[in-house]
Design an enzyme around this catalytic site. Structure first.
Site, mmCIF file in Angstrom:
data_model
loop_
_atom_site.group_PDB
_atom_site.id
_atom_site.type_symbol
_atom_site.label_atom_id
_atom_site.label_comp_id
_atom_site.label_asym_id
_atom_site.label_seq_id
_atom_site.Cartn_x
_atom_site.Cartn_y
_atom_site.Cartn_z
ATOM 1 N N ASP A 169 0.945 -1.096 -0.040
ATOM 2 C CA ASP A 169 -0.128 -0.058 0.120
ATOM 3 C C ASP A 169 0.855 1.242 0.051
ATOM 4 O O ASP A 169 2.298 1.034 0.281
ATOM 5 C CB ASP A 169 -0.945 0.086 1.160
ATOM 6 C CG ASP A 169 -0.203 0.169 2.379
ATOM 7 O OD1 ASP A 169 0.779 -0.595 2.628
ATOM 8 O OD2 ASP A 169 -0.658 0.651 3.479
ATOM 9 N N GLU A 171 -0.126 -0.807 5.693
ATOM 10 C CA GLU A 171 1.409 -0.279 6.377
ATOM 11 C C GLU A 171 1.052 1.247 6.795
ATOM 12 O O GLU A 171 1.456 1.617 7.844
ATOM 13 C CB GLU A 171 2.695 -0.483 6.006
ATOM 14 C CG GLU A 171 3.758 -0.419 6.942
ATOM 15 C CD GLU A 171 4.359 0.870 6.775
ATOM 16 O OE1 GLU A 171 5.248 1.028 7.815
ATOM 17 O OE2 GLU A 171 3.864 1.584 6.017
#
Lengths: 475, 475
Positions: free
Chosen positions: B101, B167
């Site tokens: 991400d 994250e």
């Protein structure tokens, strides 16, 4: 010389009419701070004129120009109402100040009644915006003139009215007008009476002979070019917040003592007669505790607390601009922070003699920190203190009048906050100014459910009328 | 054992293909913090699967449940991609972590190019969101597997991939999954390599073996029941801001020393070998000055500054909730104020051994103030520090690999901020964790115009591949 019995009788007999008249005044929503209500403020000046002229008062609506709006447009300022009654050179001339504008008020703010409909309760409290601040006192003066004129009682003094419509919005235009008219309209005045403050409590009348001034400062500490992350830069660079907090911690002790050297020497010494005044004021520590809702008064000594508020300076830390202020946990090292604090000034402190002491002290303390950040100190708002001589005949007349009407000697008080027009009248016209309040400390002047007790309205009207008779004979 | 020449040759020969592959990854706007991009994040997990499976990697998309939205609705969390390649009991098993991400990015934020179109410039810098954080490293691992599989080079280790998609949004779901799978998927792992941080500058590779933890506190001082006017109550009551500022001034000196007694005794002593590490790190004071945009570094001593950031605690004052924070001059005495500060924790400090010292100290200091206000201290956010043994074979292998690829000995560094997943791997799995960065300190990971140099991408791919060969032979 007490007021004639005929005057007192007239006031008592016309209680209902006077309440109705106050109701008419309250019904005009003359909110000076709201541009959409500006026509109502101007309407209020016309209403006052319509009451004064039939009583023989010569009225002038003084245009004080336009007010610039944030969007660049202009709005007419409401006129200052000048009124003149009598020009007998053998009588004193008293300048009476009041204001006809009010604070905003919405039922949704928490009012129990329509704020612009004067509503009495069973205890005779008259609820409505402006009831105590300042339409009650203003209408009282008109009632007094009416009582004299209709009953054929000779007015013992010449009267000058100065009634403004922007008091709640910085008195825009008034200072310039006073300056301009000091040798004109105001030339013959011998003293000033302002009825626009309150008793200290709900029990005992007072006269107010002083208000504190203020110097408002910001301490600006700048470091990095932008906000930093405390994980990456903590314990690596000089942090502006660390420096600022240290500087702010050197200003005032938890018990309220100002730590800036030299300031205490500027404060006028306490005389025995002044000291006695604080001892005799009707005041209890519980009054403050009730007002603030907590047992956090600085001292158990009543006089000490009163002096802290009335005759000594104070230093308050207001906050910090530029630091994290939200809820939660943000790990920021703010790049530039501005600490805000103010000092309430008392005689003989002035912004001019206080500024250098404050600024030098803070730079000296900053130098001790050996920080690589940069410091700047600015005074961003300043106003002088005002104090009148409470032994002047203006005050002695008011004391006598109070004793006659309330059967009590009024407390001689000073206030902690500022009332700028007081200072202008004193400085520009060079006159003794008296603050002679009508309402009580719990009237809620700028709050919801503002009220004026019928008792204070009617007895206060007698007091103001009696005061006019007393100044005529006091020297 | 250096990586086989065939591996290095393959990487160099496929430079353009690898850049094109990174371009495909960047083109999927997998912004985990934006619910409208959640399908893109999930699409990214499928893209990774489609690359790994043809190379023989056994892929599982682990569902980690739903994410509650502020409006009460739920959004599926992107899966954690588990990958397994090899299960030879005679080989070490290395756990490789990366995340797929990215941070949000809009051209209007100030990007010079479309953030989701990987765009090279003349110097070979590859601009695009996620180029360095963390799609470059993630794709590099895939490139490495491809090089081995297509060239018939035996992989010297068994590989476990753990690739997450949250994250940048608190790694939601990951900790629970690691805990759940510690005796399952993660059971055979011998060490961990995380490629998700950066060199300290743009010159010298580094390995990172520690990050600081944090305890975030608020000091709540309450006094009056409501905000007060400083004119009326200044020098009359105990002001919460005065007390709070005094307490905050007792926490840290302008030179960054923490004033809380006992904290210094918790800090792990400095050993000679550690001391030497700071002396040899390629770092100049001007690096910090450039990063913060001002000459405000705490010390002229390079090692001292590095230790301040890496191995010593720090205390930062973040701000005050409840005080005046706007521009201008407001004469308020705030009724309740909350001072926010945090301490970055280093071995052997923990929230558990730090909290009592902080809280006792502040209560003791408050007692000295003799204030009638009330005090409350709360730890509102805490996380432990993490530190690995840099003499472990995992590190020695990475040092050797760096020397082979970059012809330089990497700096052994610790970071000031937190990387929570590091701590979870170390604590839950009990493994040595290595942070082996690919990008440079000026890549702008969370900023506009994020980039990865082609040099770092390609040499970094060689480095990560060589590292696998080195750990196979290092004990």
């Amino acid at each position: 010389m007490p007021a004639p019995a005929k005057f007192i009788t007239y006031i008592d007999a016309h209680k209902d009419a006077f309440i109705a008249r106050l109701g008419e005044a309250v019904a005009i929503p003359s909110v000076s701070g709201d541009p959409s209500h500006r026509p109502d403020v101007i309407k209020m000046s016309g209403y006052i004129k319509s009451l004064l002229e039939p009583l023989g008062v010569k009225v002038e609506l003084k245009d004080v120009g336009m007010e610039k709006q944030p969007d660049g447009s202009e709005l007419p300022l409401p006129p200052v109402v000048f009124g003149t009654l009598g020009d007998d050179p053998n009588k004193k001339t008293v300048l009476l100040y009041a204001h006809y504008d009010v604070q905003p008020a919405l039922v949704s703010d928490g009012w129990n009644t329509d704020p612009f409909k004067l509503t009495p309760d069973k205890e005779g409290r008259l609820f409505g915006r402006g009831s105590t601040d300042d339409k009650g006192p203003l209408i009282a003066w008109i009632n007094i003139v009416e009582a004299h004129v209709t009953q054929g009682i000779e007015l013992p003094v010449n009267i000058k009215f100065c009634l403004e419509g922007m008091e709640e919005s910085g008195s825009e235009g008034l200072d310039d007008l006073i300056e301009k008219e000091k040798d004109g309209f105001f030339k013959s005045c011998d003293c000033v009476c302002i009825c626009d403050n309150y008793w200290m409590n709900d029990r005992t009348p007072c006269l107010t002979y002083g208000v504190r001034g203020m110097s408002y400062y910001r301490i600006i500490v700048s470091g990095p070019a932008r906000d930093l992350h405390s994980g990456l830069f903590g314990n690596t660079v000089h942090e502006p917040m660390t420096d600022l907090i240290l500087l702010m911690s050197k200003l005032v002790t938890p018990s309220g003592e100002i730590m800036i050297p030299g300031l205490d020497k500027l404060v006028a010494p306490l005389t025995d007669s002044e000291k006695k005044r604080y001892e005799t004021i009707d005041f209890a520590l519980t009054d403050i505790e009730e007002q603030v809702g907590a047992k956090i008064v600085l001292s158990d000594d009543k006089s000490q607390v009163l002096m802290g508020r009335m005759r000594n300076p104070s230093l308050s830390l207001h906050g910090i601009e530029g630091a994290f202020y939200g809820p939660g946990a943000k790990t920021v090292i703010p790049a530039k922070v501005q600490g805000k604090f103010s000092i309430r000034l008392v005689p003989n402190m002035t912004p001019e003699n206080v500024d250098p002491l404050v600024i030098k002290y803070l730079y000296d303390e900053f130098a001790k920190l050996k920080s690589k950040n940069t410091l700047k100190i600015e005074n961003i708002h300043a106003g002088k203190a005002w104090m009148a001589d409470p032994d002047h005949w203006n005050y002695r007349a008011a004391i006598k009048a109070t004793e006659e009407v309330y059967k009590k000697t009024p407390d001689l008080t000073r206030e902690g906050g500022s009332i700028p027009v007081t200072l202008t009248f004193a400085d520009v016209l060079g006159l003794n100014v008296l603050l002679l309040p009508m309402g009580r400390g719990d009237d809620g002047a700028h709050s919801t459910n503002e009220k004026l007790d019928t008792f204070n309205y009617i007895e206060g009207t007698k007091l103001l009328g009696t005061y006019l008779h007393e100044i005529a004979v006091t020297n």
